[in-house]
Design a protein around this motif. Structure first.
Motif, PDB file in Angstrom:
ATOM      1  N   THR A   4     -47.947  13.391  -1.403  1.00 59.78           N
ATOM      2  CA  THR A   4     -47.856  13.996   0.198  1.00 59.78           C
ATOM      3  C   THR A   4     -47.722  12.796   0.866  1.00 59.78           C
ATOM      4  OG1 THR A   4     -49.591  15.358   0.032  1.00 59.78           O
ATOM      5  CG2 THR A   4     -49.320  14.611   2.156  1.00 59.78           C
ATOM      6  N   ILE A   5     -48.308  11.303   0.197  1.00 56.79           N
ATOM      7  CA  ILE A   5     -47.763   9.883   0.911  1.00 56.79           C
ATOM      8  C   ILE A   5     -46.232   9.768   0.784  1.00 56.79           C
ATOM      9  CG2 ILE A   5     -48.120   7.610   1.154  1.00 56.79           C
ATOM     10  CD1 ILE A   5     -50.899   8.114   0.734  1.00 56.79           C
TER      11      ILE A   5
ATOM     12  N   GLY B 189     -54.435   7.382  -6.516  1.00 51.01           N
ATOM     13  CA  GLY B 189     -53.298   7.781  -5.623  1.00 51.01           C
ATOM     14  C   GLY B 189     -52.823   6.990  -4.668  1.00 51.01           C
ATOM     15  N   LEU B 190     -53.744   6.357  -3.727  1.00 50.37           N
ATOM     16  CA  LEU B 190     -53.311   5.546  -2.804  1.00 50.37           C
ATOM     17  C   LEU B 190     -52.589   4.343  -3.445  1.00 50.37           C
ATOM     18  CD1 LEU B 190     -56.388   5.392  -0.207  1.00 50.37           C
ATOM     19  CD2 LEU B 190     -54.236   6.403   0.177  1.00 50.37           C
ATOM     20  N   LEU B 191     -53.067   3.741  -4.302  1.00 47.21           N
ATOM     21  CA  LEU B 191     -52.336   2.630  -5.208  1.00 47.21           C
ATOM     22  C   LEU B 191     -51.169   3.028  -5.460  1.00 47.21           C
ATOM     23  CD1 LEU B 191     -55.001   0.804  -7.270  1.00 47.21           C
ATOM     24  CD2 LEU B 191     -53.333  -0.294  -5.856  1.00 47.21           C
ATOM     25  N   ALA B 192     -50.828   4.253  -6.400  1.00 45.90           N
ATOM     26  CA  ALA B 192     -49.515   4.601  -6.696  1.00 45.90           C
ATOM     27  C   ALA B 192     -48.538   4.834  -5.503  1.00 45.90           C
ATOM     28  CB  ALA B 192     -49.854   5.926  -7.740  1.00 45.90           C
ATOM     29  N   ALA B 193     -49.126   5.310  -4.631  1.00 52.09           N
ATOM     30  CA  ALA B 193     -48.348   5.386  -3.318  1.00 52.09           C
ATOM     31  C   ALA B 193     -47.918   4.170  -2.720  1.00 52.09           C
ATOM     32  CB  ALA B 193     -49.060   6.447  -2.213  1.00 52.09           C
TER      33      ALA B 193
ATOM     34  N   ASP C 172     -39.566  15.911  -7.094  1.00 51.80           N
ATOM     35  CA  ASP C 172     -39.753  15.947  -5.680  1.00 51.80           C
ATOM     36  C   ASP C 172     -41.043  15.757  -5.113  1.00 51.80           C
ATOM     37  OD1 ASP C 172     -39.463  16.600  -2.945  1.00 51.80           O
ATOM     38  OD2 ASP C 172     -39.958  18.587  -3.439  1.00 51.80           O
ATOM     39  N   PRO C 173     -41.520  14.739  -4.188  1.00 60.62           N
ATOM     40  CA  PRO C 173     -42.823  14.482  -3.966  1.00 60.62           C
ATOM     41  C   PRO C 173     -43.536  15.546  -3.541  1.00 60.62           C
ATOM     42  CG  PRO C 173     -41.216  13.315  -2.498  1.00 60.62           C
ATOM     43  CD  PRO C 173     -40.427  13.706  -3.628  1.00 60.62           C
ATOM     44  N   GLN C 174     -43.097  16.528  -2.520  1.00 66.15           N
ATOM     45  CA  GLN C 174     -43.952  17.558  -2.349  1.00 66.15           C
ATOM     46  C   GLN C 174     -44.150  18.663  -3.462  1.00 66.15           C
ATOM     47  OE1 GLN C 174     -41.591  18.869   1.346  1.00 66.15           O
ATOM     48  NE2 GLN C 174     -43.801  18.851   2.277  1.00 66.15           N
TER      49      GLN C 174
ATOM     50  N   ILE D 183     -50.965  20.523   3.309  1.00 68.31           N
ATOM     51  CA  ILE D 183     -50.572  20.948   4.513  1.00 68.31           C
ATOM     52  C   ILE D 183     -49.899  20.124   5.618  1.00 68.31           C
ATOM     53  CG2 ILE D 183     -51.030  22.816   6.474  1.00 68.31           C
ATOM     54  CD1 ILE D 183     -53.176  24.015   4.430  1.00 68.31           C
ATOM     55  N   ALA D 184     -50.921  19.036   5.896  1.00 70.75           N
ATOM     56  CA  ALA D 184     -50.241  17.975   6.916  1.00 70.75           C
ATOM     57  C   ALA D 184     -49.108  17.163   6.174  1.00 70.75           C
ATOM     58  CB  ALA D 184     -51.511  17.161   7.087  1.00 70.75           C
TER      59      ALA D 184
END
Lengths: 145, 745
Positions: free
Chosen positions: A122-123, A39-43, A65-67, B728-729
């Motif tokens: 989230t990122i 996920g970090l890499l994709a972000a 939508d990212p959220q 949440i954050a």
């Protein structure tokens, strides 16, 4: 401040990073990697795209939508938990319905996918919001939120 | 479905689904009437948290069954009514879903045998009630009423949890049936007064007893079907249910009597008087609901078999007639355009069905023979016996109910025709079906008091008293004190009805001069917000540096506390002396840290911070923690990107001033963390878990990457909590960034 070099590099790098992200996610169960790093890499890929081509392009590449992506991820993890909970009476019990025919899909995979989506969503959401907050030339047409 | 409702967008069978489901539940529960009345108590138990002794357990006895029938039966009627009442309202879906959730919570509440299960459903009713009271959330008054209902009943929920857990600790069982079996032990225990106080607070808040009674009339901000269902027939009776349920465990003492009976009696008399003050029929009914709840509380407090029988009988009566009256008033409102009886009159020809339903229900409320209301009232008088104050309060309350019954059944329907709507008419079948059915039931139960007692009221009372009871319900008790009291009640009631307009004027004139019982709530809420504001002003000064300073100070205190109070510090033994590459990394990190401290350029500082992170990542790589290293690296990359974006808008700074206080905090935390890490390495590491994970990872979790297997499988619950925190954050960060947009421009 569009940079031709960055644009050109991005065009090659983003697919590569995304592929790497999926690969890292996939191998995570047996070798270093997993949903979080994937996920970090994709972000990071989305962030690169955003810096090179702008927020609208990055939002389009993300499609959703990212959220919402983050929420779906959390939903995946909860579903994975309920799966074991309903089938075996223990929340988050690992379920491997196809393991005998050699496919490592199951509730653990779903859970890890949830982690991946949560991290990515989230990122990306914070990145876009931050970019919106600091962009001086507000372009309402960019949409996405 | 009789009339096709073309074009309103909400037509369709789906909106009847909740009502049909509730009706099915009613029929299912009705099947238990026979076995339960013969003494069966079916149970269902699911293990939940066995290590804590917590189970998800349900148990059906006479009391639970009667409540379940009321909840499902009146639920079916109210859900049908709501589907018609809000037919063309886009919020219908939300209303039906929330009402259904409420119905499930309420069923769970009355069926629960385990304390934690009970609490869960109790809170479920509180929260759904909050949503439903605030249904018209665009009105500030509805929001305030919803918040008030939530806070008052939420307070009771906390008291309930505390009280029942104390009981559980004392009697050694978290089952309500277990507590009821150990009543003697509990009553003799030193904590009994505390437990009683907590349970009483829970019951009084939920059932709107003095001094918590004010939330219920305010909750009339809710739509009519909601008020009929939650705030007359079911939820507000949860407190009464709780008292009845715990009667065998806690009842029968002086303290029990002196807690419940005076509060119930006072609530009953006070709210009966204020009911006359209300020109709005729905508000009047709300106050009489408080009256009825007070009456039940008082009778349960008296606690004799006769009193319990009267309370349970009245509970059934009240649920039937009050739901019918609420729904009937909603029919008047739909049919004639207002609920203010001053603006209504002569409508019996135009709204015959509303008139019939309301008249029958009002007769039950007034306690006229042969309705079950009459039976219940007689039983109440017989039960109050020689308690003169209680009898007087009962007579006053019943007389006022007679007067209110007259106001709701006579004023809108007789006299000259008055109606805000030009052509008043009865509403749709879905609206009148329920109230008419309820009215007929009230009459049917009254005509067959023996059968009612055998099937419903008797098993209820037996569950409350903990044994078979020998008192009986009857329409005709013979000549005696109850009959005299009934006649006095009727005479007084008629007198009050005739004087209603003058009394209302007098009460309205007196109202501003009287102390408001709501005062303590308003003052408490104002004090709480003032305190919160003061704390926030003190703590949240809006400067990032002070937040970081406080967070880091607290963290440093924790770390040093652990270091100084924990085991004696021991240097770790180094397996091998550090070689060249280790020193290189150390130098890289130290240089980067120095650069962060010395530079005046933000960009340099960020890049140097990245250098520190990269150095640490290399350490991870060298010592085999590839997963951690990867995560560390990608987090570093993203942090640099984020800071770079934010930096664009930050004002340029000159040389940064040296702040000794901040430096001290930073040094304390940094040195503390380093010392803590070293101290941890110096302890003898228990390799039990490591060995377990290494050996179990592949056989049990089918994965060879132990780190990942721990994250997603062995400790999956932790990870789930963590990703929930991440989401949440993220939501908070996005909201904060959006809120700050205007300020930045």
């Amino acid at each position: 401040m569009k940079s031709v070099i960055l644009s050109a590099a991005t065009r090659m790098l983003v697919p590569a990073i995304l592929a790497l992200s999926v690969f890292v996610f996939w191998r995570g169960h047996n070798e270093p990697g997993g949903g979080f790093v994937g996920g970090l890499l994709a972000a990071a890929a989305i962030a690169l795209l955003e810096k090179a081509e702008g927020r609208a392009r990055a939002a389009r590449a993300l499609r959703f939508d990212p959220q919402s992506i983050a929420a779906v991820g959390l939903g995946c993890a909860v579903t994975a938990g309920l799966w074991g909970g309903l089938a075996r009476g223990t929340f988050l019990k690992g379920m491997w319905p196809f393991y005998d025919i050699g496919l490592p899909f199951g509730s653990i995979f779903l859970f890890d996918l949830g982690v991946y989506l949560v991290v990515l969503g989230t990122i990306a959401a914070i990145l876009f919001a931050l970019e919106d907050a600091v962009s001086t030339d507000a372009d309402p047409g960019s949409g996405g939120d | 479905m009789g009339k096709p409702e073309a074009g309103d967008g909400q037509a369709g069978l789906w909106r009847l689904v909740p009502a049909v489901l509730a009706a099915a539940a009613f029929l299912w529960f009705a099947g238990f009437v026979g076995p339960v009345s013969r003494g069966a108590t079916p149970e269902a138990v699911l293990p939940w948290a066995p290590s804590l002794g917590v189970e998800f357990s349900l148990r059906l006895d006479g009391l639970s069954l009667a409540f379940a029938l009321l909840i499902a039966g009146i639920g079916a009627i109210c859900l049908l009514y709501a589907a018609a009442y809000f037919r063309s309202d886009p919020r219908l879906t939300k209303l039906l879903v929330t009402l259904s959730l409420f119905a499930v919570s309420m069923l769970g509440l009355v069926l629960a045998d385990d304390v934690v299960t009970l609490f869960l459903f109790w809170e479920g009713t509180t929260i759904t009630s909050w949503i439903l009271v605030g249904f018209d959330h665009e009105r500030a008054s509805a929001r305030a009423a919803a918040l008030q209902a939530l806070l008052v009943t939420g307070l009771g929920g906390l008291a309930l949890l505390a009280g029942l857990l104390l009981v559980g600790g004392e009697v050694g069982s978290l089952r309500l049936s277990g507590m009821n079996a150990a009543g003697d032990l509990l009553r003799a225990a030193p904590i009994y007064p505390w437990v009683l106080a907590l349970v009483a607070v829970a019951a009084f808040t939920k059932s709107a007893q003095f001094p918590f009674q004010f939330w219920l009339p305010n909750a009339m901000a809710a739509p009519t079907p909601v008020s009929a269902y939650l705030h007359s027939a079911t939820m507000v009776k949860a407190g009464v249910y709780l008292l009845a349920r715990l009667s065998p465990a806690m009842g029968g003492t002086e303290a029990w009597f002196w807690t419940l009976a005076p509060v119930g009696g006072l609530t009953m008399a006070l709210s009966a008087v204020w009911a006359l003050r209300q020109p709005d029929l729905k508000m009047m009914l709300a106050f009489t609901t408080v009256t009825a709840l007070g009456m039940m509380t008082m009778l349960i407090g008296v606690g004799t078999p006769e009193a319990v029988l009267a309370a349970m009988c009245f509970l059934i009566v009240h649920a039937l007639y009050k739901a019918g009256l609420f729904l009937g008033v909603g029919m008047i409102e739909k049919g004639a355009g207002t609920r203010d009886y001053m603006a209504l009159g002569g409508l019996r020809g135009a709204l015959p069905l509303s008139f019939a339903a309301i008249a029958l229900a009002a007769l039950a409320m007034a306690g006229a023979p042969p309705f079950l209301g009459f039976v219940a009232k007689e039983a109440g008088y017989a039960a109050a016996g020689d308690l003169a104050v209680a009898v007087a309060a009962l007579v006053l309350a019943n007389a006022l109910m007679v007067a209110c019954g007259g106001l709701v059944a006579i004023r809108p329907f007789f006299g000259p025709v008055r109606s805000p709507k030009a052509r008043p008419a009865d509403p749709d079948w879905a609206l009148w079906l329920g109230p008419c059915a309820l009215a007929m039931l009230g009459l049917a139960f009254g005509l067959a008091p023996g059968a009612t007692e055998r099937a419903l009221v008797g098993p209820m009372a037996a569950a409350v008293t903990g044994g078979p009871i020998h008192a009986h319900l009857a329409l005709w008790h013979g000549f005696g004190a109850p009959l005299v009291l009934t006649l006095v009640t009727y005479a007084l009631g008629v007198g009050l009805y005739l004087a209603a307009d003058r009394l209302r004027g007098g009460l309205a004139a007196a109202e501003p001069r009287l102390p408001r019982t709501e005062g303590w709530y308003d003052a408490g809420l104002a004090g709480l917000t003032a305190f919160a504001r003061a704390v926030t002003r003190r703590v949240q000064d809006g400067a990032m540096t002070s937040y970081l300073r406080r967070t880091f100070t607290a963290f440093a205190l924790l770390v040093w506390g652990a270091l100084l109070l924990g085991q004696a510090f021991r240097w770790p033994s180094l397996a091998a002396p550090p070689d060249l590459i280790d020193w290189t990394i150390v130098i890289l990190i130290v240089l980067s840290a120095g650069l962060v401290l010395r530079t005046t350029s933000r960009l340099t500082a960020i890049a140097a911070l990245g250098g520190i992170g990269a150095g640490i990542a290399i350490v991870f790589v060298l010592y085999g923690a590839i997963d951690v290293a990867m995560t560390q690296l990608f987090v570093e990359i993203l942090v640099v990107i984020f800071i770079a974006i934010a930096m664009v808008r930050l004002p340029a700074t000159g040389p940064m001033p040296f702040r000794p206080r901040d430096a001290a905090v930073a040094a304390a935390l940094g040195i503390g963390i380093a010392a803590g890490t070293l101290a941890m390495l110096g302890t003898d590491l228990d390799r039990f878990m490591t060995t377990f994970f290494e050996t179990a990872s592949y056989p049990q979790a089918k994965g060879r990457n132990v780190v990942n297997v721990i994250l997603v499988d062995f400790r999956g619950l932790d990870t789930m909590g963590e990703i929930a925190v991440i989401v949440i954050a993220g939501v908070a960060a996005v909201a904060a960034l959006r809120a700050g947009r205007g300020a930045l421009r």
